[in-house]
Design an enzyme around this catalytic site. Structure first.
Site, mmCIF file in Angstrom:
data_model
loop_
_atom_site.group_PDB
_atom_site.id
_atom_site.type_symbol
_atom_site.label_atom_id
_atom_site.label_comp_id
_atom_site.label_asym_id
_atom_site.label_seq_id
_atom_site.Cartn_x
_atom_site.Cartn_y
_atom_site.Cartn_z
ATOM 1 N N GLU A 31 0.863 -1.200 0.000
ATOM 2 C CA GLU A 31 0.000 0.000 0.000
ATOM 3 C C GLU A 31 0.889 1.236 0.000
ATOM 4 O OE1 GLU A 31 -3.229 0.457 3.100
ATOM 5 O OE2 GLU A 31 -2.616 2.553 2.928
ATOM 6 N N HIS A 91 -9.032 1.350 -0.414
ATOM 7 C CA HIS A 91 -8.190 2.224 0.400
ATOM 8 C C HIS A 91 -9.061 3.310 1.017
ATOM 9 C CE1 HIS A 91 -5.332 5.452 1.276
ATOM 10 N NE2 HIS A 91 -4.428 4.497 1.389
ATOM 11 N N ASP A 147 2.620 1.916 3.928
ATOM 12 C CA ASP A 147 1.884 3.168 3.782
ATOM 13 C C ASP A 147 2.849 4.338 3.556
ATOM 14 O OD1 ASP A 147 -0.356 4.645 3.323
ATOM 15 O OD2 ASP A 147 -1.048 4.732 5.399
HETATM 16 MN MN MN Z 1 -2.506 4.488 2.549
#
Ligand code: MN
Length: 374
Positions: free
Chosen positions: A44, A206, A334
């Site tokens: 991600e 997301h 992230d």
């Molecule tokens: Mn994210």
């Protein structure tokens, strides 16, 4: 027994000095760091296009009450964040090397193309997917990518999904939760699920900010909007709407990926099932009034994958592993919003059986996103 690169390095480490080990080539040609055990595919990892940034840079002050624009005002105000979002050729690769991360599965940062009108959103998705495919072509061992599409126009979204997966060979799809206050369980979005299941690709849901007026409630006083709390509420709602509306009964092969250790769902499974089974008939039902074929938890276990993005807590990982098993959990950082070194160490030191961590660190992602194994 097959000796892979890692086993070879472990077995030979006694023969090598620490500095020689550090200089040994890694899976993708980057330096192999001492103490690095597992290949890491991070799933991600955000990037932005210049077109996206320009839109928000030029946005009129009058629309700056919109929570998405508010979020972008923060990105644009942070030189480091914006630079890291826009970069795919320099700083990102050295941060990956420094943390011992082999690959980023890239996706257009939230809210992607979903805050634009249908024409602009569709055009920007096409452009972003073309750029993403070019980026992967330049760095085929370091990047994979999830394609954007604009749910604002479901028919054109379906075409872009087919093009992105079958022609551009991107590795999966991403949607930033709701679009114009609508969630994908709405029957108007069925062409999107038909296109996704025809490709066999997985859909990463997301987070983005909750639609107004819920966003206003979260922003009042203590600022619970965005990633501290609002994101997981929004995305958890989306996942629960898909389950309870019966989307997975209609599309049993649909694979959905949730970040942030499953946006709370794994923790709630008992209560969700209990309420669905025991509540008075008719309270929880799909739009068509059907009952689900299975218990809600069974869809979570069979149709969902979760990632570790932004949730570097071993006890939570152990819990999710205990309820979902080792095959449905994938590593994520992230980037650039959270720290690569910390996330990598969290996965490298996961207190779970080695063969299971191997799956979570890279093998599950390689399977779900059709990434060539190193
Ligand atoms: Mn994210």
């Amino acid at each position: 027994m097959k000796i892979n690169r890692r086993k070879f390095l472990e077995n030979s480490s006694a023969l090598l000095s620490a500095s020689a080990l550090a200089a040994a080539p890694g899976a993708a040609g980057q330096p192999q760091k001492p103490g690095r055990k597992y290949r890491l595919v991070a799933t991600e990892e955000a990037f932005a296009t210049q077109e996206q940034a320009n839109f928000f840079r030029n946005a009129k002050v009058s629309i700056w009450n919109d929570p998405d624009v508010d979020l972008w005002r923060h990105f644009l105000g942070s030189e480091v964040l914006l630079r890291r979002l826009l970069d795919v050729d320099h700083e990102r690769l050295s941060i990956m090397d420094q943390a011992g991360v082999d690959m980023h599965v890239l996706s257009l940062t939230s809210p992607g193309v979903q805050c634009f009108d249908a024409d602009a959103g569709t055009a920007l998705a096409t452009l972003a997917n073309d750029q993403l495919a070019e980026t992967i072509k330049r760095h085929p061992t370091r990047y994979a990518g999830l394609a954007s599409f604009a749910p604002q126009d479901p028919a054109r979204a379906a075409k872009e999904i087919d093009r992105a997966i079958n022609k551009l060979k991107l590795n999966g799809l991403i949607v930033n939760s709701s679009t114009n206050n609508e969630y994908l369980d709405n029957p108007k979005f069925r062409p999107i699920f038909e296109a996704i299941t025809a490709t066999g690709a997985a859909l990463y849901i997301h987070p983005r900010n909750l639609p107004e007026p819920a966003a206003e409630i979260l922003k009042a006083d203590v600022n619970l909007w965005s990633a501290i709390w609002g994101f997981q509420v929004e995305t958890g709602i989306h996942a629960m709407r898909l389950i309870l509306s019966g989307v997975f009964d209609d599309f049993p092969k649909l694979k959905v990926v949730l970040g942030h250790m499953g946006e709370g769902l794994p923790y709630w499974l008992y209560r969700i099932d209990w309420m669905y089974v025991n509540a008075p008939a008719g309270i929880y039902k799909s739009l068509s009034g059907r009952r689900l074929k299975r218990k809600p938890s069974e869809y979570v276990q069979d149709n969902f994958y979760i990632t570790t993005s932004g949730m570097n807590t071993h006890s939570v990982l152990q819990y999710c592993h205990s309820v979902l098993g080792p095959d449905n959990i994938m590593f994520a950082i992230d980037y650039p919003y959270q720290e690569s070194v910390e996330a990598a160490q969290f996965m490298q030191t996961a207190p779970l059986p080695e063969q299971d961590v191997e799956k979570m660190a890279h093998a599950n992602a390689e399977k779900v996103f059709r990434i060539a194994t190193a």
